[in-house]
Each structure stands twice: as C-alpha cells, then as structure tokens.
Design a protein around this motif. Sequence first.
Motif, PDB file in Angstrom:
ATOM      1  N   LEU A 305     -10.261  82.803  88.608  1.00  0.00           N
ATOM      2  CA  LEU A 305      -8.869  83.222  88.440  1.00  0.00           C
ATOM      3  C   LEU A 305      -8.482  84.267  89.478  1.00  0.00           C
ATOM      4  N   ALA A 306      -9.375  85.221  89.721  1.00  0.00           N
ATOM      5  CA  ALA A 306      -9.088  86.260  90.715  1.00  0.00           C
ATOM      6  C   ALA A 306      -8.914  85.647  92.099  1.00  0.00           C
ATOM      7  N   ARG A 307      -9.779  84.722  92.449  1.00  0.00           N
ATOM      8  CA  ARG A 307      -9.699  84.101  93.776  1.00  0.00           C
ATOM      9  C   ARG A 307      -8.439  83.256  93.932  1.00  0.00           C
ATOM     10  N   ALA A 308      -7.965  82.688  92.824  1.00  0.00           N
ATOM     11  CA  ALA A 308      -6.792  81.819  92.881  1.00  0.00           C
ATOM     12  C   ALA A 308      -5.483  82.601  92.914  1.00  0.00           C
ATOM     13  N   TYR A 309      -5.448  83.800  92.341  1.00  0.00           N
ATOM     14  CA  TYR A 309      -4.166  84.482  92.151  1.00  0.00           C
ATOM     15  C   TYR A 309      -4.079  85.876  92.760  1.00  0.00           C
ATOM     16  N   LEU A 310      -5.135  86.375  93.373  1.00  0.00           N
ATOM     17  CA  LEU A 310      -5.093  87.725  93.923  1.00  0.00           C
ATOM     18  C   LEU A 310      -5.315  87.716  95.430  1.00  0.00           C
ATOM     19  N   PRO A 311      -4.669  88.650  96.164  1.00  0.00           N
ATOM     20  CA  PRO A 311      -4.981  88.824  97.582  1.00  0.00           C
ATOM     21  C   PRO A 311      -6.364  89.465  97.720  1.00  0.00           C
ATOM     22  N   LEU A 312      -6.892  89.448  98.947  1.00  0.00           N
ATOM     23  CA  LEU A 312      -8.261  89.903  99.187  1.00  0.00           C
ATOM     24  C   LEU A 312      -8.543  91.309  98.652  1.00  0.00           C
ATOM     25  N   PRO A 313      -7.680  92.320  98.918  1.00  0.00           N
ATOM     26  CA  PRO A 313      -7.998  93.659  98.400  1.00  0.00           C
ATOM     27  C   PRO A 313      -8.101  93.689  96.874  1.00  0.00           C
ATOM     28  N   MET A 314      -7.252  92.912  96.198  1.00  0.00           N
ATOM     29  CA  MET A 314      -7.287  92.878  94.740  1.00  0.00           C
ATOM     30  C   MET A 314      -8.500  92.097  94.217  1.00  0.00           C
ATOM     31  N   ILE A 315      -8.925  91.085  94.996  1.00  0.00           N
ATOM     32  CA  ILE A 315     -10.155  90.369  94.629  1.00  0.00           C
ATOM     33  C   ILE A 315     -11.331  91.343  94.669  1.00  0.00           C
ATOM     34  N   ALA A 316     -11.347  92.188  95.710  1.00  0.00           N
ATOM     35  CA  ALA A 316     -12.421  93.180  95.830  1.00  0.00           C
ATOM     36  C   ALA A 316     -12.403  94.137  94.649  1.00  0.00           C
ATOM     37  N   LEU A 317     -11.197  94.535  94.222  1.00  0.00           N
ATOM     38  CA  LEU A 317     -11.085  95.428  93.063  1.00  0.00           C
ATOM     39  C   LEU A 317     -11.589  94.747  91.805  1.00  0.00           C
ATOM     40  N   MET A 318     -11.189  93.490  91.604  1.00  0.00           N
ATOM     41  CA  MET A 318     -11.625  92.764  90.420  1.00  0.00           C
ATOM     42  C   MET A 318     -13.126  92.538  90.446  1.00  0.00           C
TER      43      MET A 318
END
Length: 473
Positions: A305-318
């Motif tokens: 879900l994170a990879r599908a809906y978040l930009p890279l910086p937010m993926i790193a946060l998740m």
Amino acid sequence: MDSSQFWLIVSIALYMVVMLGIGVWTSRKIHDTHDYILAGKRLGWWLSIGTIFATWFGAETCMGSSRTAYEKGILGVIADPFGAALCLILAGLFFAKFFHDKNYKTLVDYFDQRFGRWAAGLLSVLYIPVYVGWVGAQLLAFGIILNSVTGIEPMTAIIISTAVVIVYTYMGGMWAVSVTDLVQMLILIAGFLVLFPILYFEVGGFGSLRAQLPPEMFHFWPRQGSTLDWLMYLQAWMLVGLGSLPGQDLFQRLMSPRSAHVAKWSALIAGVLYVVIGLFPVLMGMMGRIALPTVGRSESILIDLARAYLPLPMIALMLGALLSAIMSTVSAALLAPASIIGHNIIPFFYPRISESAKLQWCKNGIWIIGVISFFVAIYFQNVYTLCTQSWGILLVGVAAPLIFGVFWKKTNTAGALAGAVAGTVSWIVLALALSDDYPTHLFGFAISCVTLVVVTLLTSFFPRSHSAQAKIG
C-alpha cells in the motif's frame, strides 16, 4: 538497483546507525543487573509510556494483523490489538502497584519468593520458547519488509536485523530499549498518520468501505455462532489478554518506572493508545482489499500500500515506522529471557555467582536467544500465528500460578507446580490430537486453573514448608 531502492537502503542504514548510537550512549548508565534489567527504576512518564506501548506493537500488530484483517476482518485480529490492549489495562489496574512495591528484578524472583526455588526454576524454563518464537516472528517480518521494498534477500535482511538489535540491546540493556522504544513509537505513529488518511480517501471513507466489503468483515463478535465459535472467540481474547500478564517483558516495564503511580498510569495510557493506534494497520489491511485487490494473501500488504500510494520520502517514513515497531519488540523480547538466564537460571546452578558475572550472563543471554531465534525465523512463515502460538505457552503454563498466587493466598507450591505442568502437558496433547479449529489454549488454561485449585485444597490438609508458603507482601 534503481535510485529509489538505493535511497531506501541508505535511509535504513542511517536508522540502524542511530539505534546503535543509542546503545553506545546508554551503555554508560549500566553498572549492575539492576541498571541492565530495570534501568535503575528511574524511568519517567515519556519513557515509561513509550516502552510499554512499543514493546508489543511489533510485527504481529503491524504486518500480521494487517494481513489477517485483509483475509478475515475484525474477528481475525481479536488477540492483537484488542487482547493486547486489555492485558496492558489489566496490568495497570491490578498488578503494577503490587509488583513495583517489591524488590524483584524478574517474575521468576516472585515465583521463587512465593513458591520456592524449584518451582521458580521450572517456571523459568517455560519462558525461553515463548521469547524465541516471538523474536523469530519479528525477524521474519523484518526480512519480508526489506525484501519487498529494497529487493534485499530475506536471509540477508534477517541477518542484518538480528545483528543490529543484538548489539544495541547487549550494550544498553533496559536503558537502550526504553530510549529506542520512545523514538520508535513516535516514528511509528507518524508513519501511520501519513498513510491512513490517503487510503481513507482513496476507498471513499468508511461508508464506502462497509458497502464494498462483506458484512462479516466488520463483526466484532460471532453472530449466531456455535459454542465452539464462542470458545474460539474467548480464547482469542485470552491468548494475549491473560497469557501476556506473566510476560517478563511486561514485568520489566512495570518495575522500571520511578514510582508505582507512574507504572500504573503508564500501563493504562499505553493500553488505550495501543488499541487506538492498533486499529490503523487493521483498517488499512481491510482497505487493501479495495485499494489493492490483486495482492492476495500477503504479509507485506502495508508495504504494498505504501509503495502504491506514497512518494519516495513518505515510503521511507512508513518503512521506518514498520522497522521501528519490529525492532522495539525484538529488543524487548531479547532482554526479557536474557534477564531470566543471567539473574535466575545461571544462579540456580551456581548460587555463589558474583553480581558482575550475573550481568555478563544477562548480556550473553542476548546472543543465545538471538541466534536461536534467527533459526526459528528461517523455518516459520506466518508472523501472526507464530506470535500467538508463542504467547499461548504462558497462558497454559504460567498465567494460573501468577494470577492465583497474587490474589488467592492459599495457593501453595504443589498447586502452582501441578497447575503449570497439567496446563502445559494437556495443551500439547490436545494440540496434537485436535485441529486448529479447537481452542486448545483455552482448554489448557482451564485445566491449569482447575488443577491448581484442586491440588492446593487437597494438599492444604498436610504440613507445608515455609518456603512454599512465603507470604505475599
């Protein structure tokens, strides 16, 4: 390797370096087993709440419950987060003050004082497989996350996570665990607060979610279920709700705050916070059936879900949030049995062992449990099941002696030992004879309680040793 994977790996590496730095910094506070096991009983509000919350909010709550909710809905995740939150609340209400006012370092110390040395030795043995399974589940989840996001082989990921957590826990003990738990809790909450609103609006809100999923996905208790369904439901609440009460990790967090008042209210606050934050991965797992209908049965649903809906910086946060949850749990699950090994098991065989040698064995225990758990992680594939099965050992073998020992003064050594043995053996026999559709843990706990009471009453007519009947408080 593309640029996104490179930066995610860099982020993970920096996170690991910070955790190791905390271990080095907190190691300066360690002078004896009192500091190593209980942080000198000096934790304030923030560290107390953070470490109680973060200890259990690990792979089973994030990865396991999101997968199980994806497949089964609310009824599939009663044990965690709901049962786990119940355990923290019960601990705060009924056990925090009782234990904090004592001078115990481990729960085995309590069993020693209450039931005698041999009973404590037997009960201490039951703790080792519990924490080996629990740590193994966290390491498995760590490997799944890194493999899903960075492409690193699961085996390599498990080795990395095992090494980092062992090192900072080995160095800083409870101080390192408490500080990293607070940091990890804050990262975890931040990660969920980023992803959840995005998914919420993606699926059209709760009204749309309820309209698109089968009604039974939202059931909180069995509707028109059989007696067996209700027994399984009760077992789900009790697996962690009661089974974790005798957990050494929880005991350490009730003993480490600077006062009984802080211990009690930290547990209560953490319990409420646990169920609130614990609903995020549950609901996101259910949202995944709509947002990512092709994923199927996957432990990595939150990562997908994170990879599908978040930009890279937010993926790193998740990613940091999930790793934080897992590493905080691993450190607690390593320290708990290591404390029992160094403070109870080794001195059982060598009563004249020095304080410095006890401290070293506590540290050695970190490596022992870590290495064994590493091999467990290799052979098991379901995070949620491995966790709940591990905690089931405490429910059937240790919960009854603890609860009756605290609240029923007549409980004696013979009853406690008989209850522990009967509960554990009956659970093993029933688990081998029956399928997973039967509440074998619940049966084992019931047999443990009944045996404890019956044997205590029968043996109360005979002379009892002073060590077996040491008074409470």
